[in-house]
Design a protein around this motif. Structure first.
Motif, PDB file in Angstrom:
ATOM      1  N   ILE A  94     114.693  42.920  13.213  1.00 53.90           N
ATOM      2  CA  ILE A  94     114.482  44.274  12.699  1.00 53.90           C
ATOM      3  C   ILE A  94     114.677  44.303  11.185  1.00 53.90           C
ATOM      4  CG2 ILE A  94     115.448  46.612  12.696  1.00 53.90           C
ATOM      5  CD1 ILE A  94     115.932  46.162  15.764  1.00 53.90           C
ATOM      6  N   LEU A  95     115.710  43.608  10.708  1.00 57.45           N
ATOM      7  CA  LEU A  95     115.939  43.554   9.259  1.00 57.45           C
ATOM      8  C   LEU A  95     114.778  42.874   8.535  1.00 57.45           C
ATOM      9  CD1 LEU A  95     119.745  42.660   9.176  1.00 57.45           C
ATOM     10  CD2 LEU A  95     118.673  44.856   8.612  1.00 57.45           C
ATOM     11  N   ILE A  96     114.238  41.828   9.120  1.00 57.61           N
ATOM     12  CA  ILE A  96     113.098  41.130   8.519  1.00 57.61           C
ATOM     13  C   ILE A  96     111.890  42.057   8.454  1.00 57.61           C
ATOM     14  CG2 ILE A  96     111.409  39.267   8.884  1.00 57.61           C
ATOM     15  CD1 ILE A  96     113.823  37.617  10.029  1.00 57.61           C
ATOM     16  N   ILE A  97     111.622  42.773   9.538  1.00 56.75           N
ATOM     17  CA  ILE A  97     110.484  43.687   9.563  1.00 56.75           C
ATOM     18  C   ILE A  97     110.686  44.807   8.543  1.00 56.75           C
ATOM     19  CG2 ILE A  97     109.279  45.415  10.976  1.00 56.75           C
ATOM     20  CD1 ILE A  97     109.766  43.464  13.381  1.00 56.75           C
ATOM     21  N   GLN A  98     111.906  45.325   8.447  1.00 52.40           N
ATOM     22  CA  GLN A  98     112.188  46.361   7.441  1.00 52.40           C
ATOM     23  C   GLN A  98     111.931  45.829   6.034  1.00 52.40           C
ATOM     24  OE1 GLN A  98     116.225  47.333   8.562  1.00 52.40           O
ATOM     25  NE2 GLN A  98     115.596  49.239   9.534  1.00 52.40           N
ATOM     26  N   ALA A  99     112.334  44.585   5.764  1.00 50.54           N
ATOM     27  CA  ALA A  99     112.115  43.988   4.442  1.00 50.54           C
ATOM     28  C   ALA A  99     110.622  43.850   4.152  1.00 50.54           C
ATOM     29  CB  ALA A  99     112.809  42.632   4.350  1.00 50.54           C
ATOM     30  N   ILE A 100     109.847  43.464   5.135  1.00 45.97           N
ATOM     31  CA  ILE A 100     108.392  43.341   4.965  1.00 45.97           C
ATOM     32  C   ILE A 100     107.788  44.703   4.621  1.00 45.97           C
ATOM     33  CG2 ILE A 100     106.208  42.903   6.183  1.00 45.97           C
ATOM     34  CD1 ILE A 100     107.769  40.690   7.758  1.00 45.97           C
ATOM     35  N   LEU A 101     108.207  45.737   5.350  1.00 44.57           N
ATOM     36  CA  LEU A 101     107.673  47.085   5.094  1.00 44.57           C
ATOM     37  C   LEU A 101     108.085  47.608   3.730  1.00 44.57           C
ATOM     38  CD1 LEU A 101     108.187  48.656   8.633  1.00 44.57           C
ATOM     39  CD2 LEU A 101     106.028  47.918   7.588  1.00 44.57           C
ATOM     40  N   GLU A 102     109.326  47.370   3.340  1.00 43.93           N
ATOM     41  CA  GLU A 102     109.786  47.803   2.018  1.00 43.93           C
ATOM     42  C   GLU A 102     109.032  47.077   0.910  1.00 43.93           C
ATOM     43  OE1 GLU A 102     114.031  47.224   2.071  1.00 43.93           O
ATOM     44  OE2 GLU A 102     114.332  48.836   3.534  1.00 43.93           O
ATOM     45  N   ASP A 103     108.787  45.787   1.096  1.00 45.75           N
ATOM     46  CA  ASP A 103     108.030  45.016   0.113  1.00 45.75           C
ATOM     47  C   ASP A 103     106.610  45.571  -0.015  1.00 45.75           C
ATOM     48  OD1 ASP A 103     107.705  42.598  -1.627  1.00 45.75           O
ATOM     49  OD2 ASP A 103     106.213  42.100  -0.080  1.00 45.75           O
ATOM     50  N   ARG A 104     106.008  45.909   1.112  1.00 40.52           N
ATOM     51  CA  ARG A 104     104.659  46.463   1.090  1.00 40.52           C
ATOM     52  C   ARG A 104     104.648  47.804   0.364  1.00 40.52           C
ATOM     53  NH1 ARG A 104     101.904  47.802   6.652  1.00 40.52           N
ATOM     54  NH2 ARG A 104     103.334  49.545   6.478  1.00 40.52           N
ATOM     55  N   GLU A 105     105.658  48.639   0.610  1.00 37.27           N
ATOM     56  CA  GLU A 105     105.739  49.934  -0.065  1.00 37.27           C
ATOM     57  C   GLU A 105     105.916  49.756  -1.574  1.00 37.27           C
ATOM     58  OE1 GLU A 105     108.671  52.538   1.671  1.00 37.27           O
ATOM     59  OE2 GLU A 105     107.931  52.110   3.687  1.00 37.27           O
ATOM     60  N   MET A 106     106.750  48.807  -1.983  1.00 33.77           N
ATOM     61  CA  MET A 106     106.951  48.562  -3.414  1.00 33.77           C
ATOM     62  C   MET A 106     105.665  48.060  -4.056  1.00 33.77           C
ATOM     63  SD  MET A 106     110.892  47.155  -3.831  1.00 33.77           S
ATOM     64  CE  MET A 106     110.430  45.506  -3.464  1.00 33.77           C
ATOM     65  N   SER A 107     104.953  47.172  -3.386  1.00 36.43           N
ATOM     66  CA  SER A 107     103.687  46.669  -3.927  1.00 36.43           C
ATOM     67  C   SER A 107     102.667  47.795  -4.059  1.00 36.43           C
ATOM     68  CB  SER A 107     103.118  45.578  -3.018  1.00 36.43           C
ATOM     69  OG  SER A 107     103.954  44.461  -3.009  1.00 36.43           O
ATOM     70  N   HIS A 108     102.629  48.655  -3.064  1.00 39.22           N
ATOM     71  CA  HIS A 108     101.707  49.795  -3.098  1.00 39.22           C
ATOM     72  C   HIS A 108     102.062  50.726  -4.262  1.00 39.22           C
ATOM     73  CE1 HIS A 108      98.985  52.876  -1.695  1.00 39.22           C
ATOM     74  NE2 HIS A 108      99.976  53.754  -1.712  1.00 39.22           N
ATOM     75  N   ALA A 109     103.344  50.987  -4.459  1.00 41.78           N
ATOM     76  CA  ALA A 109     103.791  51.862  -5.551  1.00 41.78           C
ATOM     77  C   ALA A 109     103.439  51.252  -6.907  1.00 41.78           C
ATOM     78  CB  ALA A 109     105.290  52.117  -5.446  1.00 41.78           C
ATOM     79  N   LYS A 110     103.593  49.923  -7.053  1.00 41.15           N
ATOM     80  CA  LYS A 110     103.252  49.252  -8.313  1.00 41.15           C
ATOM     81  C   LYS A 110     101.766  49.385  -8.599  1.00 41.15           C
ATOM     82  CE  LYS A 110     106.854  45.722  -8.368  1.00 41.15           C
ATOM     83  NZ  LYS A 110     107.125  44.274  -8.247  1.00 41.15           N
TER      84      LYS A 110
END
Length: 119
Positions: A94-110
């Motif tokens: 679950i922590l790994i999946i959360q990290a993947i989603l957060e990374d995707r959100e940060m990339s999208h925001a950038k």
């Protein structure tokens, strides 16, 4: 994997003895042992109580996977893998999946900031 092996794995993951599980279910330690060895099987009501005790699905206890045309989809495969993990490994996943989603959100925001900046 059979019901017996799944029960044993889940019971050990939860650090519950055969005796303690038997007491909760109103059964002897020997009956729990016979389930784990595949000598006997619980009825549906007892199966539900075991699933509730460990907070798992009946499907994960009996290794049932709904047969669908898309049984090899990423979602189906992920659920099968997830059901066979220990509780500790489920939390890590679950922590790994959360990290993947957060990374995707940060990339999208950038990307969004760059697009806004360039306009």
């Amino acid at each position: 994997m059979s019901f017996g092996r799944n029960l044993e794995r889940i019971r050990k993951d939860h650090k519950v003895s055969q005796t303690k599980l038997g007491e909760y279910l109103g059964l002897t330690q020997q009956m729990i042992s016979s389930y784990e060895k595949g000598i006997s099987s619980p009825n549906v009501d007892l199966l539900c109580r075991i699933a509730d005790y460990f907070e798992v699905s009946i499907d994960s206890l009996v290794d049932h996977v709904v047969k669908t045309p898309d049984a090899q989809s990423p979602q189906s495969r992920l659920l099968r893998y997830f059901d066979n993990l220990t509780e500790k490994d489920k939390e890590k996943s679950i922590l790994i999946i959360q990290a993947i989603l957060e990374d995707r959100e940060m990339s999208h925001a950038k990307r969004k900031r760059r697009t806004t900046k360039n306009q």
